[in-house]
Design an enzyme around this catalytic site. Structure first.
Site, short mmCIF file in Angstrom:
data_model
loop_
_atom_site.label_atom_id
_atom_site.label_comp_id
_atom_site.label_asym_id
_atom_site.label_seq_id
_atom_site.Cartn_x
_atom_site.Cartn_y
_atom_site.Cartn_z
N THR C 11 60.53 66.27 21.25
CA THR C 11 61.78 66.69 21.90
C THR C 11 62.50 67.78 21.11
O THR C 11 63.07 68.71 21.70
CB THR C 11 62.70 65.46 22.06
OG1 THR C 11 62.11 64.58 23.01
CG2 THR C 11 64.08 65.85 22.54
N SER C 53 55.23 63.50 22.00
CA SER C 53 54.55 62.50 21.16
C SER C 53 53.90 61.39 21.99
O SER C 53 53.02 60.68 21.50
CB SER C 53 55.49 61.95 20.09
OG SER C 53 56.37 61.00 20.60
N THR C 82 59.95 61.56 18.94
CA THR C 82 60.48 60.27 18.45
C THR C 82 59.72 59.06 19.00
O THR C 82 59.74 58.00 18.38
CB THR C 82 61.97 60.12 18.81
OG1 THR C 82 62.10 60.20 20.24
CG2 THR C 82 62.81 61.22 18.17
N ASP C 83 59.05 59.22 20.15
CA ASP C 83 58.45 58.03 20.77
C ASP C 83 57.31 57.41 19.97
O ASP C 83 57.09 56.21 20.03
CB ASP C 83 57.98 58.36 22.20
CG ASP C 83 59.15 58.41 23.17
OD1 ASP C 83 60.00 57.50 23.12
OD2 ASP C 83 59.23 59.36 23.96
#
Lengths: 160, 160, 160, 160
Positions: C11, C53, C82-83
């Site tokens: 992101t 990700s 971040t995932d």
């Protein structure tokens, strides 16, 4: 000296969505923009729709036209998605006694590089200055909606 | 469709100075503003002066008037300090065949909360839309320089 | 005193896409962030991948691990989606002689409200300060990747 | 996991002043910064002074030391003017049981190009990571206040 502003959605109001979240057209960003500036005129903002302009239907345009026809204020700005802004502008043409300026943004107002604040400024400067009619304010220019198009490749509105 | 822009200094172009550094009016910030936007018209920017408008003299105003008189482009924006913007506008009145829009900012363009981008947008929207003459574009309004003043306490331009 | 930075997407590097355009993970935004700041250390940035990700595979993680193993610099920051940041961090655990900090952002760096600059700052402050190991720097905290999770509803990393 | 933040003024908190207005160090900008971010730790902010650090006296430093000595929280960040940040840090050295991080900014937090958000991030990342002591977090580095100086010409903190 009063300005009425309607928001109907579009990129200017888009909020972030990631791969696992739902997409959303948010709150009218023009409200945040104007609230943060030393504005010397009276204005009122009303959110009519929150749509990507590609999803806008003929019914939506009739609804917008009805609301604007009923609006007593003669100076009007509409923030709108750029993909069908010209179509909506054409539908609104012919309304008497109103100067109507459609604007929007190529990038959401929440982007650092967004053109939203500038475009709103252009629309405000033009709405006070032009005779009654319907206009598209994009890329620092004021267009007649019957003589312009969005050039998607260039990312810019231009004369036809 | 071309716009000529002159910068003469003012808060809009101010760069930071701390207690141990010299004060400075910097580079024309309107150049950075327009360079970052999808602009659909041709423009040219020229820096005439870099002055706090409180330091501007009658000689400075004569110099500005001389340069603008000699300018072939009929659509002109001047970025100017707000304290004496109205005086300069009055000096420029009476020039034939030109639409001249003076604008500036209450906070430097480099401030997150600056009104610079919006004000430039207002000036651009108005300069294409109005008949020849000299105007002041501040606080989202277009003023006749002979019928407005800067209200310092309110931080806003208003009618007289 | 040198820092090596790898970007793999996520992101933080996302650039805008509209309904008619292709989606894209852009240029490493940490480069723009650091280039605009008065930085007092030497650094080098290398883009390894440009992936959301959620699309990252085991093969991608083996590739990242191989590149980091071969990296002579002992202080390393990775900007990552971040995932699955925590999964990649776990794969990197056990590398000797390196302090590795993974960070990213909940909103693209190009958003006005993005956490990207702050998160990069947190990662930089921590990478100089902690002993060798692998850490996740998110939400102003430094996590052990084996004792944290991303709480998607809250939009925040937390202890497990 | 709690952080106590004290603000004492400095460039980071400076608000604009023009030629006809009084100069002012404003509200603690770290409060605005943190309030706009998805922060995963508890924090409390207290404004002790609002001074340009060049105006800070020995008495001011004794007052700051007294307040920090009395503070029960062991993790502390102080936002401070950069010109005498190192002097204050030295005065605070020797306090037991506290990790104290001084930071500030070369440009006011309200500037688009300000280093404030990044510096606050660096201080946050380091305050969780380092043993008790007093540190200066500037330019993406963590300095021992007895072995650094502000290089005014370069606009950067460096080792001595």
């Amino acid at each position: 000296m009063k300005l009425k502003i309607f928001s109907v959605g579009g990129t200017i109001d888009k909020v972030y969505f990631d791969r696992l979240s739902a997409y959303e057209v948010g709150f009218p960003s023009i409200q945040t923009i104007l609230a943060g500036l030393p504005i010397g005129f009276e204005y009122e903002i009303e959110s009519l729709l929150r749509k990507d302009s590609l999803d806008m239907t003929d019914g939506d345009r009739r609804f917008i036209k009805k609301r604007i026809t009923a609006e007593p204020c003669s100076k009007i700005i509409i923030t709108h998605g750029t993909d069908t802004m010209i179509e909506t502008a054409r539908v609104l043409s012919g309304l008497d006694g109103k100067c109507i300026m459609l604007t929007g943004a190529m990038e959401p107002a929440n982007f650092k590089s967004s053109d939203a604040i500038f475009n709103v400024g252009v629309a405000v400067g033009a709405v006070w200055s032009l005779p009654d009619g319907v206009y598209v304010a994009m890329n620092g220019r004021i267009f007649d909606p019957f003589r312009c198009r969005k050039n998607r490749e260039m990312g810019i509105f231009e004369d036809t």
